[in-house]
Write a protein that holds these residues in place. Structure first.
Motif, mmCIF file in Angstrom:
data_model
loop_
_atom_site.group_PDB
_atom_site.id
_atom_site.type_symbol
_atom_site.label_atom_id
_atom_site.label_comp_id
_atom_site.label_asym_id
_atom_site.label_seq_id
_atom_site.Cartn_x
_atom_site.Cartn_y
_atom_site.Cartn_z
ATOM 1 N N GLN A 170 -11.902 1.340 1.491
ATOM 2 C CA GLN A 170 -12.395 0.273 2.364
ATOM 3 C C GLN A 170 -11.190 -0.492 2.912
ATOM 4 O O GLN A 170 -10.135 -0.553 2.266
ATOM 5 C CB GLN A 170 -13.304 -0.674 1.570
ATOM 6 N N ASP A 171 -11.362 -1.087 4.075
ATOM 7 C CA ASP A 171 -10.242 -1.817 4.688
ATOM 8 C C ASP A 171 -9.778 -2.985 3.827
ATOM 9 O O ASP A 171 -8.630 -3.422 3.932
ATOM 10 C CB ASP A 171 -10.642 -2.334 6.072
ATOM 11 N N THR A 172 -10.650 -3.489 2.966
ATOM 12 C CA THR A 172 -10.301 -4.637 2.116
ATOM 13 C C THR A 172 -9.646 -4.225 0.799
ATOM 14 O O THR A 172 -9.219 -5.080 0.017
ATOM 15 C CB THR A 172 -11.555 -5.462 1.799
ATOM 16 N N ASP A 173 -9.571 -2.915 0.531
ATOM 17 C CA ASP A 173 -8.979 -2.448 -0.727
ATOM 18 C C ASP A 173 -7.488 -2.760 -0.784
ATOM 19 O O ASP A 173 -6.791 -2.768 0.241
ATOM 20 C CB ASP A 173 -9.160 -0.935 -0.889
ATOM 21 N N VAL A 174 -7.009 -2.990 -1.994
ATOM 22 C CA VAL A 174 -5.575 -3.161 -2.243
ATOM 23 C C VAL A 174 -5.168 -2.097 -3.258
ATOM 24 O O VAL A 174 -5.704 -2.057 -4.364
ATOM 25 C CB VAL A 174 -5.257 -4.570 -2.796
ATOM 26 N N ALA A 217 1.215 -13.567 0.951
ATOM 27 C CA ALA A 217 1.187 -13.561 2.418
ATOM 28 C C ALA A 217 0.712 -12.204 2.931
ATOM 29 O O ALA A 217 -0.133 -12.114 3.830
ATOM 30 C CB ALA A 217 2.572 -13.886 2.969
ATOM 31 N N PHE A 218 1.240 -11.122 2.347
ATOM 32 C CA PHE A 218 0.851 -9.771 2.757
ATOM 33 C C PHE A 218 -0.642 -9.540 2.513
ATOM 34 O O PHE A 218 -1.332 -8.903 3.314
ATOM 35 C CB PHE A 218 1.689 -8.742 1.985
ATOM 36 N N LEU A 219 -1.134 -10.075 1.411
ATOM 37 C CA LEU A 219 -2.537 -9.886 1.035
ATOM 38 C C LEU A 219 -3.467 -10.886 1.713
ATOM 39 O O LEU A 219 -4.679 -10.842 1.504
ATOM 40 C CB LEU A 219 -2.679 -9.999 -0.489
ATOM 41 N N GLN A 220 -2.878 -11.785 2.514
ATOM 42 C CA GLN A 220 -3.635 -12.835 3.206
ATOM 43 C C GLN A 220 -4.493 -13.626 2.221
ATOM 44 O O GLN A 220 -5.664 -13.901 2.444
ATOM 45 C CB GLN A 220 -4.487 -12.239 4.339
ATOM 46 N N PRO A 227 -11.855 -8.263 -2.935
ATOM 47 C CA PRO A 227 -11.180 -6.994 -2.614
ATOM 48 C C PRO A 227 -10.977 -6.177 -3.885
ATOM 49 O O PRO A 227 -10.671 -6.728 -4.949
ATOM 50 C CB PRO A 227 -9.830 -7.457 -2.044
ATOM 51 N N ARG A 228 -11.168 -4.874 -3.778
ATOM 52 C CA ARG A 228 -10.995 -4.008 -4.946
ATOM 53 C C ARG A 228 -9.512 -3.756 -5.168
ATOM 54 O O ARG A 228 -8.801 -3.333 -4.247
ATOM 55 C CB ARG A 228 -11.731 -2.690 -4.727
ATOM 56 N N LYS A 262 -7.596 0.780 6.669
ATOM 57 C CA LYS A 262 -6.527 -0.215 6.809
ATOM 58 C C LYS A 262 -6.219 -0.858 5.454
ATOM 59 O O LYS A 262 -5.699 -1.973 5.390
ATOM 60 C CB LYS A 262 -6.955 -1.300 7.801
ATOM 61 N N ALA A 263 -6.584 -0.156 4.393
ATOM 62 C CA ALA A 263 -6.337 -0.680 3.042
ATOM 63 C C ALA A 263 -4.869 -1.062 2.886
ATOM 64 O O ALA A 263 -3.975 -0.411 3.444
ATOM 65 C CB ALA A 263 -6.715 0.368 2.000
ATOM 66 N N ARG A 264 -4.628 -2.125 2.133
ATOM 67 C CA ARG A 264 -3.250 -2.576 1.913
ATOM 68 C C ARG A 264 -2.642 -1.818 0.730
ATOM 69 O O ARG A 264 -3.297 -1.652 -0.300
ATOM 70 C CB ARG A 264 -3.209 -4.080 1.653
ATOM 71 N N VAL A 265 -1.406 -1.411 0.891
ATOM 72 C CA VAL A 265 -0.692 -0.670 -0.144
ATOM 73 C C VAL A 265 0.509 -1.488 -0.595
ATOM 74 O O VAL A 265 1.337 -1.893 0.227
ATOM 75 C CB VAL A 265 -0.206 0.706 0.375
ATOM 76 N N VAL A 266 0.593 -1.753 -1.890
ATOM 77 C CA VAL A 266 1.771 -2.403 -2.474
ATOM 78 C C VAL A 266 2.532 -1.333 -3.243
ATOM 79 O O VAL A 266 2.023 -0.798 -4.231
ATOM 80 C CB VAL A 266 1.369 -3.571 -3.404
ATOM 81 N N TYR A 267 3.722 -0.997 -2.773
ATOM 82 C CA TYR A 267 4.544 -0.003 -3.476
ATOM 83 C C TYR A 267 5.619 -0.745 -4.267
ATOM 84 O O TYR A 267 6.353 -1.568 -3.715
ATOM 85 C CB TYR A 267 5.207 0.983 -2.505
ATOM 86 N N VAL A 268 5.707 -0.439 -5.554
ATOM 87 C CA VAL A 268 6.706 -1.075 -6.416
ATOM 88 C C VAL A 268 7.728 -0.026 -6.839
ATOM 89 O O VAL A 268 7.373 1.011 -7.414
ATOM 90 C CB VAL A 268 6.071 -1.712 -7.669
ATOM 91 N N ALA A 269 8.978 -0.282 -6.526
ATOM 92 C CA ALA A 269 10.074 0.604 -6.919
ATOM 93 C C ALA A 269 10.961 -0.109 -7.932
ATOM 94 O O ALA A 269 11.059 -1.336 -7.928
ATOM 95 C CB ALA A 269 10.894 1.009 -5.695
ATOM 96 N N ARG A 270 11.615 0.701 -8.776
ATOM 97 C CA ARG A 270 12.498 0.148 -9.811
ATOM 98 C C ARG A 270 13.711 1.057 -9.950
ATOM 99 O O ARG A 270 13.609 2.268 -9.716
ATOM 100 C CB ARG A 270 11.742 0.078 -11.146
ATOM 101 N N ASN A 271 14.819 0.480 -10.335
ATOM 102 C CA ASN A 271 16.024 1.272 -10.595
ATOM 103 C C ASN A 271 15.647 2.483 -11.463
ATOM 104 O O ASN A 271 15.148 2.326 -12.576
ATOM 105 C CB ASN A 271 17.049 0.406 -11.323
ATOM 106 N N PRO A 272 15.866 3.703 -10.940
ATOM 107 C CA PRO A 272 15.403 4.886 -11.685
ATOM 108 C C PRO A 272 16.075 5.057 -13.044
ATOM 109 O O PRO A 272 15.514 5.717 -13.928
ATOM 110 C CB PRO A 272 15.739 6.048 -10.744
#
Length: 294
Positions: free
Chosen positions: A35-39, A204-207, A97-98, A117-127
């Motif tokens: 859904q567009d509201t999914d995170v 802010a990104f998640l409004q 939002p789910r 248009k679901a929002r994607v939060v990508y988290v990266a860390r020092n490998p």
């Protein structure tokens, strides 16, 4: 599920623990209707997943702490590819939002995501820190094999033949889609060093604006000291047969740079050489790289 504790699922060439993944659960994830509201929270394992699940839950809880204090993080932001997903999804509050989580590579999930248009939060860390954390997690999780040695574990990680596949492919695959998806990249390091500004960036990104009191609430309840004491975050609710925390804590240290306690100079050199080869053309710049070197 105990009989699947030692089984392995291979999906798109990536090894996954069969205890929590089946061919059916993986197919279901790939055909999911977003859904567009999914995170969607996307991480390679041991990159701060539990921490950011907690942050996202807090940003959306609007000051109501009951779910934060009583519901396990895996039910607040369930993993799409796991066998428990359909059941946990049905229990999410329909008015919010789910929040969803995945460790899957972009090749598996991006086609379904691009239809929304679901929002994607990508988290990266020092490998290097990912590797160390994953090594210790293998000793705790009974659904993963005991690592034979740190040296062999490091080699497997660099080759991408371990569980959940290649860190390099995961990061490059997802972040190569930043223009195609509604995506925000954050790093473990910035959340660790600048929690307040990182939480503001996320809200802010998640409004989902936070007032001063709500911001303080988020900061307090996503601290390592709070999370490590909370049974709904620290995985102490999981049985010892699945995760034996007498062999090491699930939330172990929550720091940046712990790899320095584990790597020999030779291992560091080897890692840097592979990182340079695999990442030099990626165009990606992370807090742990200086002048192109890790």
């Amino acid at each position: 599920m105990d009989e699947r504790m030692d089984t392995v699922e291979v999906f798109n060439g990536v090894r996954l623990p069969g205890f929590m993944h089946t061919p059916e659960s993986l197919r279901t994830a790939c055909s999911f209707q977003f859904q567009d509201t999914d995170v969607l929270l996307v991480t390679f394992p041991k990159s701060g997943t539990t921490w950011v699940q907690q942050v996202l839950s807090l940003i959306f809880c609007e000051g109501h702490l009951w779910p934060i204090l009583h519901l396990p993080n895996w039910s607040r932001a369930p993993w799409m590819e796991q066998v428990s997903f359909s059941h946990l999804l049905s229990q999410l509050e329909p008015t919010r939002p789910r929040l969803l989580t995945t460790h899957l590579h972009a090749t598996a999930l991006a086609p379904a995501l691009m239809r929304s248009k679901a929002r994607v939060v990508y988290v990266a860390r020092n490998p290097k820190d990912v590797l160390v954390s994953f090594y210790h997690f293998h000793r705790v999780a009974n659904f993963l094999p005991d690592p034979s040695s740190f040296e062999e574990f490091l080699d497997e990680f660099l080759k991408g033949t371990g569980f959940f596949g290649s860190w390099f492919d995961h990061v490059k695959g997802w972040l190569g889609l930043q223009r195609d998806l509604n995506m925000l990249l954050i790093t473990y390091e910035e959340l660790y060093q600048e929690p307040r500004s990182t939480i503001r960036k996320l809200s802010a990104f998640l409004q989902q604006p936070l007032g001063p009191a709500e911001e303080e609430l988020v900061l307090e309840h996503c601290s390592f000291s709070f999370m490590s004491q909370s049974s709904v975050v620290n995985y102490s609710l999981v049985s010892k047969q699945i995760m034996d925390q007498s062999r090491g804590k699930f939330l172990r240290k929550g720091v940046v740079g712990d790899w320095r306690e584990h790597f020999t100079p030779e291992q560091n050199e080897k890692f840097n050489a592979v990182y340079q080869t695999k990442m030099k053309d990626s165009g990606l710049h992370f807090p742990w790289t200086r002048g192109g070197h890790i």
